[in-house]
Design a protein around this motif. Structure first.
Motif, short mmCIF file in Angstrom:
data_model
loop_
_atom_site.label_atom_id
_atom_site.label_comp_id
_atom_site.label_asym_id
_atom_site.label_seq_id
_atom_site.Cartn_x
_atom_site.Cartn_y
_atom_site.Cartn_z
N ILE A 24 -3.80 1.24 14.69
CA ILE A 24 -4.14 0.16 13.76
C ILE A 24 -5.09 0.68 12.68
CG2 ILE A 24 -5.35 -2.04 13.55
CD1 ILE A 24 -4.25 -2.71 16.37
N ARG A 25 -6.11 1.41 13.07
CA ARG A 25 -7.07 1.94 12.10
C ARG A 25 -6.39 2.88 11.10
NH1 ARG A 25 -12.42 1.15 12.85
NH2 ARG A 25 -13.02 0.13 14.79
N ARG A 26 -5.49 3.74 11.60
CA ARG A 26 -4.78 4.66 10.73
C ARG A 26 -3.91 3.90 9.72
NH1 ARG A 26 -3.15 7.80 14.47
NH2 ARG A 26 -1.07 6.97 14.76
N ARG A 27 -3.19 2.90 10.24
CA ARG A 27 -2.28 2.12 9.38
C ARG A 27 -3.05 1.21 8.43
NH1 ARG A 27 3.40 2.15 9.43
NH2 ARG A 27 3.99 0.69 7.81
N LEU A 28 -4.21 0.75 8.86
CA LEU A 28 -5.05 -0.13 8.05
C LEU A 28 -5.44 0.53 6.73
CD1 LEU A 28 -6.50 -2.89 8.16
CD2 LEU A 28 -8.41 -1.75 9.27
N GLY A 29 -5.72 1.83 6.79
CA GLY A 29 -6.02 2.56 5.57
C GLY A 29 -7.42 2.33 5.03
N LEU A 30 -8.27 1.66 5.78
CA LEU A 30 -9.65 1.43 5.35
C LEU A 30 -10.57 2.39 6.07
CD1 LEU A 30 -9.73 -2.48 5.53
CD2 LEU A 30 -9.47 -1.08 3.48
N LYS A 31 -11.52 2.94 5.33
CA LYS A 31 -12.50 3.84 5.93
C LYS A 31 -13.89 3.41 5.49
CE LYS A 31 -9.56 7.90 6.41
NZ LYS A 31 -8.31 7.44 5.99
N THR A 32 -14.80 3.41 6.45
CA THR A 32 -16.19 3.04 6.17
C THR A 32 -16.73 3.88 5.01
OG1 THR A 32 -16.54 2.42 8.46
CG2 THR A 32 -18.50 2.89 7.16
N GLY A 33 -17.35 3.19 4.06
CA GLY A 33 -17.96 3.86 2.91
C GLY A 33 -17.07 3.95 1.68
N GLU A 34 -15.77 3.71 1.84
CA GLU A 34 -14.86 3.77 0.69
C GLU A 34 -14.95 2.49 -0.13
OE1 GLU A 34 -10.92 4.54 2.16
OE2 GLU A 34 -11.27 6.70 2.21
N ALA A 35 -14.48 2.56 -1.37
CA ALA A 35 -14.46 1.39 -2.26
C ALA A 35 -13.58 0.30 -1.64
CB ALA A 35 -13.93 1.78 -3.63
N TYR A 36 -14.00 -0.94 -1.84
CA TYR A 36 -13.26 -2.08 -1.29
C TYR A 36 -13.09 -3.14 -2.36
CZ TYR A 36 -12.08 -6.17 1.47
OH TYR A 36 -11.44 -7.27 1.95
N ASP A 37 -11.91 -3.73 -2.39
CA ASP A 37 -11.67 -4.90 -3.23
C ASP A 37 -10.56 -5.72 -2.57
OD1 ASP A 37 -9.05 -3.98 -4.17
OD2 ASP A 37 -10.13 -2.64 -5.51
N HIS A 38 -10.26 -6.86 -3.16
CA HIS A 38 -9.30 -7.76 -2.54
C HIS A 38 -7.87 -7.21 -2.54
CE1 HIS A 38 -12.08 -10.85 -1.55
NE2 HIS A 38 -12.48 -11.00 -2.80
N THR A 39 -7.55 -6.31 -3.47
CA THR A 39 -6.21 -5.71 -3.44
C THR A 39 -6.08 -4.74 -2.26
OG1 THR A 39 -6.89 -4.02 -5.03
CG2 THR A 39 -5.81 -5.97 -5.92
N VAL A 40 -7.17 -4.06 -1.90
CA VAL A 40 -7.18 -3.19 -0.73
C VAL A 40 -6.92 -4.01 0.52
CG1 VAL A 40 -8.67 -1.73 0.71
CG2 VAL A 40 -8.66 -1.43 -1.77
N ARG A 41 -7.56 -5.17 0.60
CA ARG A 41 -7.37 -6.05 1.76
C ARG A 41 -5.90 -6.49 1.86
NH1 ARG A 41 -10.43 -11.73 2.14
NH2 ARG A 41 -9.19 -12.06 0.28
N SER A 42 -5.32 -6.91 0.76
CA SER A 42 -3.92 -7.36 0.76
C SER A 42 -2.98 -6.24 1.20
CB SER A 42 -3.52 -7.84 -0.63
OG SER A 42 -4.29 -8.94 -1.01
N LYS A 43 -3.20 -5.02 0.67
CA LYS A 43 -2.36 -3.89 1.05
C LYS A 43 -2.50 -3.59 2.55
CE LYS A 43 -1.29 0.94 -0.02
NZ LYS A 43 -0.80 1.16 1.32
N ALA A 44 -3.72 -3.63 3.06
CA ALA A 44 -3.96 -3.36 4.47
C ALA A 44 -3.21 -4.36 5.36
CB ALA A 44 -5.46 -3.40 4.77
N GLN A 45 -3.23 -5.63 4.98
CA GLN A 45 -2.52 -6.65 5.76
C GLN A 45 -1.02 -6.38 5.76
OE1 GLN A 45 -5.46 -10.47 5.35
NE2 GLN A 45 -3.88 -10.34 3.87
N LEU A 46 -0.47 -6.07 4.61
CA LEU A 46 0.98 -5.79 4.53
C LEU A 46 1.34 -4.53 5.31
CD1 LEU A 46 1.66 -6.66 0.78
CD2 LEU A 46 2.37 -7.96 2.80
N ASP A 47 0.50 -3.49 5.21
CA ASP A 47 0.77 -2.24 5.94
C ASP A 47 0.79 -2.48 7.45
OD1 ASP A 47 1.04 -0.89 3.59
OD2 ASP A 47 -0.91 0.12 3.69
N LEU A 48 -0.10 -3.33 7.94
CA LEU A 48 -0.10 -3.64 9.38
C LEU A 48 1.12 -4.48 9.77
CD1 LEU A 48 -3.87 -4.25 10.09
CD2 LEU A 48 -2.45 -2.39 10.97
#
Length: 184
Positions: free
Chosen positions: A137-161
């Motif tokens: 899940i973490r690998r597919r989520l594509g989010l890493k602590t300390g990286e830039a975050y915005d709402h488009t990142v959240r949307s992509k993460a949901q679709l990737d999962l």
């Protein structure tokens, strides 16, 4: 009328004219529009330097234009905040204020922007996944602590999962939602 720029408009009435025989009532309001106001000036205060031009480009009016729709122009604040949230300022808020100059029949418009800090991914917690390993899940989520975050990142993460085909529902929640509180 005032929403369309006629700030000195007055409405008299209603005047009622009954027709007992026809059992009808004619209702009349007398409207005096007055002079239509124009935009005296428009400013955006506080937009982050990297997005200032894009935020300003959202404004469809400029000094000298007639006032067409006060409410729609006020609501541009939401679009401005959404643009900033989609570009790394997840706490962004914008406020719209009008200052009326009655003698000059002008409205001076200011959008006050509070972009907040650049947003980064903080702690990641996974809930409810029973059959899929957390590492996948973490690998597919594509989010890493300390990286830039915005709402488009959240949307992509949901679709990737969701693309894993193992979930009926995926929600990536964050704590950047803004809550407007009215003080004393």
């Amino acid at each position: 009328w005032k929403t369309r720029g006629f700030l000195d408009a007055t409405v008299e009435g209603p005047l009622l004219k009954k027709d007992e025989e026809e059992q009808t009532v004619a209702i009349t309001w007398k409207v005096s529009e007055g002079k239509r106001y124009r935009v005296g000036s428009v400013k955006v205060n506080g937009a982050p330097t990297d997005l200032k031009e894009r935020v300003e480009a959202l404004i469809p009016f400029q000094a000298g234009d007639r006032i067409d729709d006060v409410q729609a122009w006020r609501l541009l604040r939401i679009t401005m905040s959404e643009l900033m949230r989609a570009n790394g300022y997840a706490h962004a808020e914008t406020f719209s204020r009008l200052f009326i100059h009655r003698k000059k029949h002008a409205i001076h418009w200011i959008y006050y922007v509070d972009p907040g800090p650049r947003t980064k991914v903080g702690k990641i917690t996974i809930h409810g996944a029973k059959k899929i390993p957390e590492a996948l899940i973490r690998r597919r989520l594509g989010l890493k602590t300390g990286e830039a975050y915005d709402h488009t990142v959240r949307s992509k993460a949901q679709l990737d999962l969701m693309d894993l085909g193992s979930f009926n529902v995926v929600r990536v929640k964050d704590d950047v939602d803004n809550e407007f509180l009215i003080g004393d």
